[in-house]
Design a protein around this motif. Structure first.
Motif, PDB file in Angstrom:
ATOM      1  N   HIS A 253       0.864  -1.172   0.000  1.00 49.43           N
ATOM      2  CA  HIS A 253       0.000   0.000   0.000  1.00 49.43           C
ATOM      3  C   HIS A 253       0.902   1.225   0.000  1.00 49.43           C
ATOM      4  O   HIS A 253       1.853   1.318   0.782  1.00 49.43           O
ATOM      5  CB  HIS A 253      -0.927  -0.014   1.204  1.00 49.43           C
ATOM      6  N   ILE A 254       0.601   2.159  -0.873  1.00 48.55           N
ATOM      7  CA  ILE A 254       1.471   3.310  -1.102  1.00 48.55           C
ATOM      8  C   ILE A 254       0.618   4.572  -1.087  1.00 48.55           C
ATOM      9  O   ILE A 254      -0.405   4.652  -1.775  1.00 48.55           O
ATOM     10  CB  ILE A 254       2.177   3.195  -2.465  1.00 48.55           C
ATOM     11  N   SER A 255       1.026   5.565  -0.299  1.00 47.56           N
ATOM     12  CA  SER A 255       0.399   6.884  -0.327  1.00 47.56           C
ATOM     13  C   SER A 255       1.487   7.897  -0.639  1.00 47.56           C
ATOM     14  O   SER A 255       2.464   8.013   0.109  1.00 47.56           O
ATOM     15  CB  SER A 255      -0.272   7.214   1.016  1.00 47.56           C
ATOM     16  N   VAL A 256       1.326   8.612  -1.732  1.00 45.07           N
ATOM     17  CA  VAL A 256       2.326   9.580  -2.161  1.00 45.07           C
ATOM     18  C   VAL A 256       2.082  10.897  -1.435  1.00 45.07           C
ATOM     19  O   VAL A 256       0.961  11.413  -1.410  1.00 45.07           O
ATOM     20  CB  VAL A 256       2.282   9.785  -3.680  1.00 45.07           C
ATOM     21  N   ILE A 257       3.140  11.441  -0.823  1.00 44.17           N
ATOM     22  CA  ILE A 257       3.006  12.621   0.028  1.00 44.17           C
ATOM     23  C   ILE A 257       3.985  13.702  -0.405  1.00 44.17           C
ATOM     24  O   ILE A 257       4.964  13.440  -1.100  1.00 44.17           O
ATOM     25  CB  ILE A 257       3.232  12.260   1.506  1.00 44.17           C
ATOM     26  N   GLY A 258       3.688  14.918   0.018  1.00 48.86           N
ATOM     27  CA  GLY A 258       4.526  16.058  -0.307  1.00 48.86           C
ATOM     28  C   GLY A 258       3.682  17.207  -0.812  1.00 48.86           C
ATOM     29  O   GLY A 258       2.554  17.014  -1.273  1.00 48.86           O
ATOM     30  N   ASN A 259       4.219  18.404  -0.714  1.00 51.44           N
ATOM     31  CA  ASN A 259       3.506  19.569  -1.242  1.00 51.44           C
ATOM     32  C   ASN A 259       3.352  19.434  -2.749  1.00 51.44           C
ATOM     33  O   ASN A 259       4.297  19.142  -3.462  1.00 51.44           O
ATOM     34  CB  ASN A 259       4.273  20.848  -0.906  1.00 51.44           C
ATOM     35  N   GLY A 260       2.130  19.653  -3.210  1.00 52.93           N
ATOM     36  CA  GLY A 260       1.898  19.632  -4.653  1.00 52.93           C
ATOM     37  C   GLY A 260       1.448  18.316  -5.222  1.00 52.93           C
ATOM     38  O   GLY A 260       1.327  18.191  -6.445  1.00 52.93           O
ATOM     39  N   VAL A 261       1.142  17.305  -4.378  1.00 51.32           N
ATOM     40  CA  VAL A 261       0.727  16.010  -4.933  1.00 51.32           C
ATOM     41  C   VAL A 261      -0.628  16.099  -5.627  1.00 51.32           C
ATOM     42  O   VAL A 261      -0.974  15.225  -6.427  1.00 51.32           O
ATOM     43  CB  VAL A 261       0.687  14.904  -3.844  1.00 51.32           C
ATOM     44  N   ALA A 262      -1.403  17.147  -5.302  1.00 44.25           N
ATOM     45  CA  ALA A 262      -2.705  17.324  -5.952  1.00 44.25           C
ATOM     46  C   ALA A 262      -2.676  18.459  -6.976  1.00 44.25           C
ATOM     47  O   ALA A 262      -3.736  18.863  -7.475  1.00 44.25           O
ATOM     48  CB  ALA A 262      -3.777  17.600  -4.903  1.00 44.25           C
ATOM     49  N   ALA A 263      -1.485  18.947  -7.304  1.00 45.03           N
ATOM     50  CA  ALA A 263      -1.383  20.053  -8.255  1.00 45.03           C
ATOM     51  C   ALA A 263      -1.781  19.609  -9.655  1.00 45.03           C
ATOM     52  O   ALA A 263      -1.659  18.427  -9.999  1.00 45.03           O
ATOM     53  CB  ALA A 263       0.046  20.598  -8.263  1.00 45.03           C
ATOM     54  N   PRO A 264      -2.268  20.536 -10.479  1.00 46.36           N
ATOM     55  CA  PRO A 264      -2.631  20.179 -11.855  1.00 46.36           C
ATOM     56  C   PRO A 264      -1.435  19.588 -12.608  1.00 46.36           C
ATOM     57  O   PRO A 264      -0.314  20.061 -12.490  1.00 46.36           O
ATOM     58  CB  PRO A 264      -3.048  21.523 -12.466  1.00 46.36           C
ATOM     59  N   GLY A 265      -1.708  18.522 -13.344  1.00 40.60           N
ATOM     60  CA  GLY A 265      -0.680  17.942 -14.201  1.00 40.60           C
ATOM     61  C   GLY A 265       0.216  16.907 -13.570  1.00 40.60           C
ATOM     62  O   GLY A 265       1.050  16.320 -14.269  1.00 40.60           O
ATOM     63  N   VAL A 266       0.062  16.628 -12.262  1.00 42.41           N
ATOM     64  CA  VAL A 266       0.962  15.649 -11.633  1.00 42.41           C
ATOM     65  C   VAL A 266       0.289  14.307 -11.377  1.00 42.41           C
ATOM     66  O   VAL A 266       0.962  13.331 -11.040  1.00 42.41           O
ATOM     67  CB  VAL A 266       1.570  16.173 -10.311  1.00 42.41           C
ATOM     68  N   LYS A 267      -1.033  14.228 -11.533  1.00 36.46           N
ATOM     69  CA  LYS A 267      -1.720  12.972 -11.238  1.00 36.46           C
ATOM     70  C   LYS A 267      -1.188  11.824 -12.090  1.00 36.46           C
ATOM     71  O   LYS A 267      -0.820  10.756 -11.563  1.00 36.46           O
ATOM     72  CB  LYS A 267      -3.225  13.127 -11.449  1.00 36.46           C
ATOM     73  N   GLU A 268      -1.129  12.023 -13.388  1.00 39.48           N
ATOM     74  CA  GLU A 268      -0.685  10.942 -14.256  1.00 39.48           C
ATOM     75  C   GLU A 268       0.799  10.622 -14.079  1.00 39.48           C
ATOM     76  O   GLU A 268       1.164   9.427 -14.047  1.00 39.48           O
ATOM     77  CB  GLU A 268      -1.016  11.271 -15.708  1.00 39.48           C
ATOM     78  N   PRO A 269       1.698  11.608 -13.945  1.00 37.33           N
ATOM     79  CA  PRO A 269       3.098  11.264 -13.671  1.00 37.33           C
ATOM     80  C   PRO A 269       3.278  10.473 -12.368  1.00 37.33           C
ATOM     81  O   PRO A 269       4.122   9.572 -12.300  1.00 37.33           O
ATOM     82  CB  PRO A 269       3.790  12.627 -13.602  1.00 37.33           C
ATOM     83  N   ILE A 270       2.485  10.803 -11.333  1.00 33.35           N
ATOM     84  CA  ILE A 270       2.562  10.039 -10.083  1.00 33.35           C
ATOM     85  C   ILE A 270       2.099   8.606 -10.323  1.00 33.35           C
ATOM     86  O   ILE A 270       2.747   7.642  -9.868  1.00 33.35           O
ATOM     87  CB  ILE A 270       1.718  10.711  -8.982  1.00 33.35           C
ATOM     88  N   GLU A 271       0.975   8.441 -11.027  1.00 35.86           N
ATOM     89  CA  GLU A 271       0.497   7.091 -11.335  1.00 35.86           C
ATOM     90  C   GLU A 271       1.547   6.310 -12.113  1.00 35.86           C
ATOM     91  O   GLU A 271       1.793   5.120 -11.835  1.00 35.86           O
ATOM     92  CB  GLU A 271      -0.804   7.160 -12.139  1.00 35.86           C
ATOM     93  N   ASP A 272       2.180   6.943 -13.080  1.00 37.07           N
ATOM     94  CA  ASP A 272       3.202   6.264 -13.876  1.00 37.07           C
ATOM     95  C   ASP A 272       4.387   5.858 -13.004  1.00 37.07           C
ATOM     96  O   ASP A 272       4.974   4.787 -13.196  1.00 37.07           O
ATOM     97  CB  ASP A 272       3.666   7.152 -15.025  1.00 37.07           C
TER      98      ASP A 272
END
Length: 471
Positions: free
Chosen positions: A386-405
């Motif tokens: 189970h993985i939860s990605v943390i840090g400032n900007g994890v919900a910023a526009p344009g980062v959802k797909e790079p995080i998933e990748d």
């Protein structure tokens, strides 16, 4: 009151108290569960019998009303989200434990029975379901079947797919298929229940099931052990699984940041743990007595200490302390208090590939943003993280797909899965289409078209049938 509820009340009034119909006014007073959109339909049917459930589904089929099956609403991927114009079909009143057979080691239960209720009932005869998970108090058997739930004991007993002997379900046309087989060995044609297990409510509505049971041994010992990596944890697991008079009851690995933040949240003292310990293994064993379990645990750890680079360890001195150990792993709500927007994932890789995967994951996240990190924890013995990605900007526009990748890259190539035990729902649609198996998707779509040609069951979710009447 919605038109759907009014029509159901008019057409199905003969079912009396065996069918409760609930509108948006009463749903407003209920907790929607893990997703705020679960009650979006504003209309719910709660059948108390399989026959009442079948009548509701037949009515929906005849009137082209989409159905969203719901259990305990503990799902984490939006698989129970509903919308106006749909009808929620709940298992809440299908909550009877009909039979527990100690000789055959089976339980026949309604789909709305919670896992905890079944655990408590079977423990009275020295048995337990072969599956356990943190949401045991609210997760229902029907929902666990629909999502093919995994959990703590999957490394030993398999997932929900391996627990179900027989099943009863209402199919999309309203027909009731009852195959409540209570034996393990059945070779009499295709196994229909396996279509329903893991289908996330796309192929039918489970009403009853027969589950296997396992021996329950309360004589246990629990420890937290600092380990250098997952490979060392797996060596410990292999040792204790090989002991003839010992049973491994749980093996959960928490990488450092998760453990430390969880402990801080709960006021749990980590003074015994060396500061730079990379990961901590939570392990529980059972034996003929608590003393035997504790002795075997302590002796085993001592024998393996230097060989596998163990750094620190503590064995629970009481049942209360053991529960506090487990709370560190199971109570993860602190993550969302600290990082409300943290996207969460549930992947599996072969256990031997865990260390390389986690190291690569952190590097890939840093490449997306140097400030990104992850809470990592999970069922180490079966490779489920189970993985939860943390840090400032994890919900910023344009980062959802790079995080998933960053999370999904390499998982399939290792022989793993982008979704280990939480399902696909709505939140993993992109992953299903981008990282899932294309040939498997094609078969799933063909089955959907055959069983549910109107696309009425849980529309807009897996298997995402192309050119469906509703999306």
């Amino acid at each position: 009151m919605s038109e759907i509820i009014q029509s159901l009340e008019r057409d199905l009034h003969d079912f009396g108290d065996t069918l409760h119909l609930i509108g948006s006014d009463r749903l407003a007073n209920r907790h929607p569960g893990e997703h705020a959109g679960n009650f979006g339909a504003g209309a719910m049917a709660e059948p108390a019998t399989p026959e009442a459930a079948a009548a509701v589904v037949r009515w929906c089929f005849e009137n082209d009303v989409p159905i969203v099956p719901q259990g305990g609403r503990t799902g984490l991927v939006g698989g129970s989200i509903s919308r106006p114009g749909e009808l929620i079909l709940s298992t809440a009143r299908l909550d009877r434990i009909e039979a527990i057979d100690p000789l055959a080691r089976t339980a026949t239960v309604g789909a709305g029975v919670t896992l905890q209720a079944l655990q408590e009932a079977t423990a009275e005869v020295g048995l337990i379901p072969g599956i356990d998970l943190a949401a045991r108090g609210s997760a229902t058997i029907g929902g666990m079947i629909a999502t093919n739930a995994g959990g703590i004991l999957a490394f030993r007993n398999g997932v929900m797919r391996h627990q179900v002997l027989g099943i009863e379900a209402v199919m999309p046309d309203g027909s009731l298929v009852s195959d409540l087989t209570r034996v393990l060995k059945v070779s009499a044609g295709p196994d229909i229940k396996q279509l329903l297990i893991g289908s996330e409510g796309a192929y039918g509505f489970v009403t009853r099931a027969v589950l296997k049971l396992e021996s329950f041994n309360p004589m246990r010992a629990t420890a937290l052990v600092g380990v250098p990596d997952a490979r060392a944890a797996l060596a410990l697991i292999a040792h204790f699984r090989s002991r003839p008079a010992l049973q491994l009851e749980g093996a959960e690995l928490m990488w450092q940041r998760y453990l430390r933040d969880s402990a801080a949240d709960k006021g749990f003292d980590l003074g015994w743990l060396e500061a730079d310990t990379p990961a901590i293994l939570l392990m529980e064993v059972s034996a003929g007595s608590e003393a035997e379990a504790r002795e075997a645990l302590e002796e085993g750890l001592a024998a393996l200490w230097e060989e596998h680079g163990l750094t620190s360890g503590i064995v629970a001195a009481s049942l209360d302390q053991a529960r506090r150990f487990w709370a560190l792993r199971e109570d993860g709500d602190f993550m969302y208090r600290h990082f409300p927007a943290a996207p969460s994932f549930d992947v599996s890789v072969p256990p031997g590939a865990l260390d390389g995967y986690v190291d690569g994951l952190r590097q890939r996240l840093k490449a997306v943003d140097p400030g990104f990190d992850a809470y990592v924890y999970g069922h180490v013995a079966d490779g489920n993280l189970h993985i939860s990605v943390i840090g400032n900007g994890v919900a910023a526009p344009g980062v959802k797909e790079p995080i998933e990748d960053a999370v999904y890259t390499g998982v399939a190539e290792l022989g793993g899965s982008f979704s280990a035990e939480h399902g696909v729902g709505t939140e993993k649609r992109r992953a299903y289409l981008s990282y899932g198996n294309a040939s498997r998707r094609a078969v799933a779509q063909a089955i959907k078209a055959a069983l549910d040609p109107k696309n009425l069951f849980n529309p807009g979710k897996v298997p995402y049938r192309a050119n469906a009447p509703r999306t």
